[in-house]
Write a protein that holds these residues in place. Structure first.
Motif, short mmCIF file in Angstrom:
data_model
loop_
_atom_site.label_atom_id
_atom_site.label_comp_id
_atom_site.label_asym_id
_atom_site.label_seq_id
_atom_site.Cartn_x
_atom_site.Cartn_y
_atom_site.Cartn_z
N ASP A 3 0.86 -1.18 0.00
CA ASP A 3 0.00 0.00 0.00
C ASP A 3 0.90 1.22 0.00
N THR A 4 0.55 2.17 -0.84
CA THR A 4 1.56 3.15 -1.24
C THR A 4 1.21 4.58 -0.86
N PHE A 5 2.20 5.36 -0.45
CA PHE A 5 2.05 6.81 -0.30
C PHE A 5 2.48 7.45 -1.62
N TRP A 6 1.54 7.99 -2.36
CA TRP A 6 1.89 8.67 -3.61
C TRP A 6 2.24 10.11 -3.33
N LEU A 7 3.19 10.66 -4.06
CA LEU A 7 3.58 12.06 -3.84
C LEU A 7 2.89 12.95 -4.86
N ASN A 8 2.53 14.18 -4.43
CA ASN A 8 1.78 15.09 -5.29
C ASN A 8 2.53 15.50 -6.54
N ALA A 9 3.82 15.85 -6.36
CA ALA A 9 4.59 16.37 -7.49
C ALA A 9 4.93 15.23 -8.44
N SER A 10 3.96 14.74 -9.14
CA SER A 10 4.20 13.52 -9.91
C SER A 10 3.98 13.70 -11.40
N ASP A 11 4.78 12.97 -12.12
CA ASP A 11 4.62 12.86 -13.57
C ASP A 11 3.59 11.74 -13.77
N ALA A 12 2.51 12.02 -14.50
CA ALA A 12 1.42 11.04 -14.61
C ALA A 12 1.89 9.70 -15.17
N LEU A 40 6.61 8.25 -5.53
CA LEU A 40 6.01 7.70 -4.32
C LEU A 40 7.10 7.55 -3.27
N LEU A 41 6.70 7.32 -2.03
CA LEU A 41 7.68 6.97 -1.01
C LEU A 41 7.93 5.48 -1.18
N ARG A 42 9.18 5.10 -1.43
CA ARG A 42 9.45 3.70 -1.80
C ARG A 42 8.85 2.74 -0.76
N THR A 43 8.28 1.67 -1.26
CA THR A 43 7.63 0.70 -0.36
C THR A 43 8.62 -0.36 0.10
N HIS A 44 9.77 -0.41 -0.57
CA HIS A 44 10.83 -1.37 -0.21
C HIS A 44 12.17 -0.89 -0.76
N THR A 45 13.25 -1.56 -0.36
CA THR A 45 14.56 -1.14 -0.86
C THR A 45 14.93 -1.84 -2.17
N SER A 46 14.06 -2.73 -2.64
CA SER A 46 14.37 -3.49 -3.86
C SER A 46 14.65 -2.63 -5.10
N PRO A 47 14.00 -1.43 -5.27
CA PRO A 47 14.31 -0.64 -6.48
C PRO A 47 15.80 -0.38 -6.66
N MET A 48 16.56 -0.37 -5.59
CA MET A 48 17.99 -0.10 -5.70
C MET A 48 18.71 -1.25 -6.42
N GLN A 49 18.11 -2.44 -6.42
CA GLN A 49 18.68 -3.56 -7.21
C GLN A 49 18.80 -3.11 -8.67
N ILE A 50 17.69 -2.53 -9.18
CA ILE A 50 17.66 -2.13 -10.60
C ILE A 50 18.60 -0.95 -10.84
N ARG A 51 18.49 0.07 -9.97
CA ARG A 51 19.36 1.25 -10.15
C ARG A 51 20.83 0.84 -10.16
N PHE A 52 21.20 -0.08 -9.28
CA PHE A 52 22.61 -0.46 -9.20
C PHE A 52 23.03 -1.28 -10.42
#
Ligand code: DAH
Length: 334
Positions: A159-168, A173-185
């Motif tokens: 369940d996610t906190f979406w941020l207002n300043a968003s590109d549609a 969003l506030l990341r729900t887990h640290t897994s996105p850093m797998q992809i970035r790295f």
């Protein structure tokens, strides 16, 4: 000496005695207007000089001016002394050196910081170096690149906190887990990879004894040639031994996370109870392929652990909410 001159000298003595008894700056200001200000006795003597007999007038005038000058410099000196008193200890306060000292309060690390540091220390011994990622994350990294598309039921797990300043097209969003850093790295670095990613994660959900809307995770990612699930099991077992001691038992159960295949959940048995501490698995071949590597050559494992859960196990804490209530009765125990 005329009685007038005598009166003036008495006035000066009285003023000096009064000044020396003063211990604060407000009273010094009052003293000044009483003894040398426009409405003071001195001022009125000067004003009425013309009523004084001719032969005394000059002497009295000179005396008044001399007294005024002395009082003025005594006043400045007193202000100076009081300023110095503010800096030094107050000499008129008696100190009873036989009284016990005032205990000074020492600060300390928050238990979550301690648990996080310990986790990273253990992972560093196992070969993982720490790196941090952004807390405000894009939908692409948090979900899509981890094989969690818009309509995928797995999004319901976070369940996610979406941020207002968003590109549609790629909302923040506030990341729900640290897994996105797998992809970035993986986008920026070549194998062999061994990283540990500590950080805060956020979930829009009701809190209870084991869930908070903000928590800390550490993600680990290992990519190399010839990594198999036995490396994952060995790493997790060694991690549990180092963290909780050689009595710790671990249990791996099948689980589902879209970015690993197969996926597992690890629970640790410690102090008489099983507690779920992380999700893990073998990095999905599509993720390796998307990063530009051949999944038949490069394989890897990943895991994401909850630091609050680890701290709860370490110190036998039954409710996750204690960590964030800022109650000193709890925090002082660490
Ligand atoms: N990101 C998952 C979560 O927050 C935890 C997780 C599961 C991370 C499996 C992993 C993994 O790296 O392989 O629920």
């Amino acid at each position: 000496m005329s009685s007038m001159q005598e009166q003036l000298k008495n006035l000066k003595d009285e003023a000096i005695i009064a000044l020396n008894e003063i211990n604060n700056k407000d009273s010094v200001m009052q003293w000044r207007s009483k003894y040398i200000g426009r409405t003071s006795k001195l001022a009125s003597v000067l004003k009425n000089l013309k009523d004084i007999p001719q032969e005394q007038r000059k002497d009295v005038g000179q005396l008044v001016n001399a007294i005024k000058k002395d009082l003025e410099s005594a006043y400045l000196q007193r202000i100076d002394d009081l300023n110095n008193l503010d800096i030094d200890t107050h000499p008129s306060v008696e100190i009873d050196i036989s009284l016990p000292g005032m205990p000074s309060r020492n600060g300390g690390l928050h238990p979550i910081t301690t648990a996080l540091n310990k986790t990273l220390d253990v992972l560093s011994k196992l070969g993982f170096s720490s790196i941090e990622g952004p807390e405000a994350e894009t939908s692409k990294y948090n979900f899509d690149s981890l094989r969690i598309p818009d309509d995928h039921p797995a999004r319901d797990m976070w369940d996610t906190f979406w941020l207002n300043a968003s590109d549609a097209d790629d909302p923040l969003l506030l990341r729900t887990h640290t897994s996105p850093m797998q992809i970035r790295f993986l986008e920026e670095n070549d194998p062999p990879i061994r990283i540990a990613v500590p950080g805060k994660c956020y979930r829009y959900e009701a809190t209870d004894a084991t869930h908070e809307w903000m928590m800390h995770q550490v993600e680990i990612l290992a990519i190399d040639k010839n990594i198999s699930i036995s490396n994952l099991k060995g790493t997790l077992q060694s991690f549990a031994y180092e963290m909780f001691g050689l009595d710790a038992k671990i249990m791996l159960r099948n689980s589902y996370f879209p970015f690993v295949e197969p996926g597992v959940e690890m629970a640790v048995f410690f102090r008489g109870q099983w507690l779920e501490v992380m999700g893990a698995g073998m990095v999905h071949p599509d993720i390796i392929k998307a990063a530009g590597y051949d999944p038949s050559v490069y394989t890897g494992f990943a895991a994401g652990m909850g630091i609050e859960r680890i701290a709860m196990l370490l110190w036998d804490i039954e409710d996750i909410r204690y960590f964030y209530q800022n109650d000193l009765r709890f925090l002082n125990k660490f």
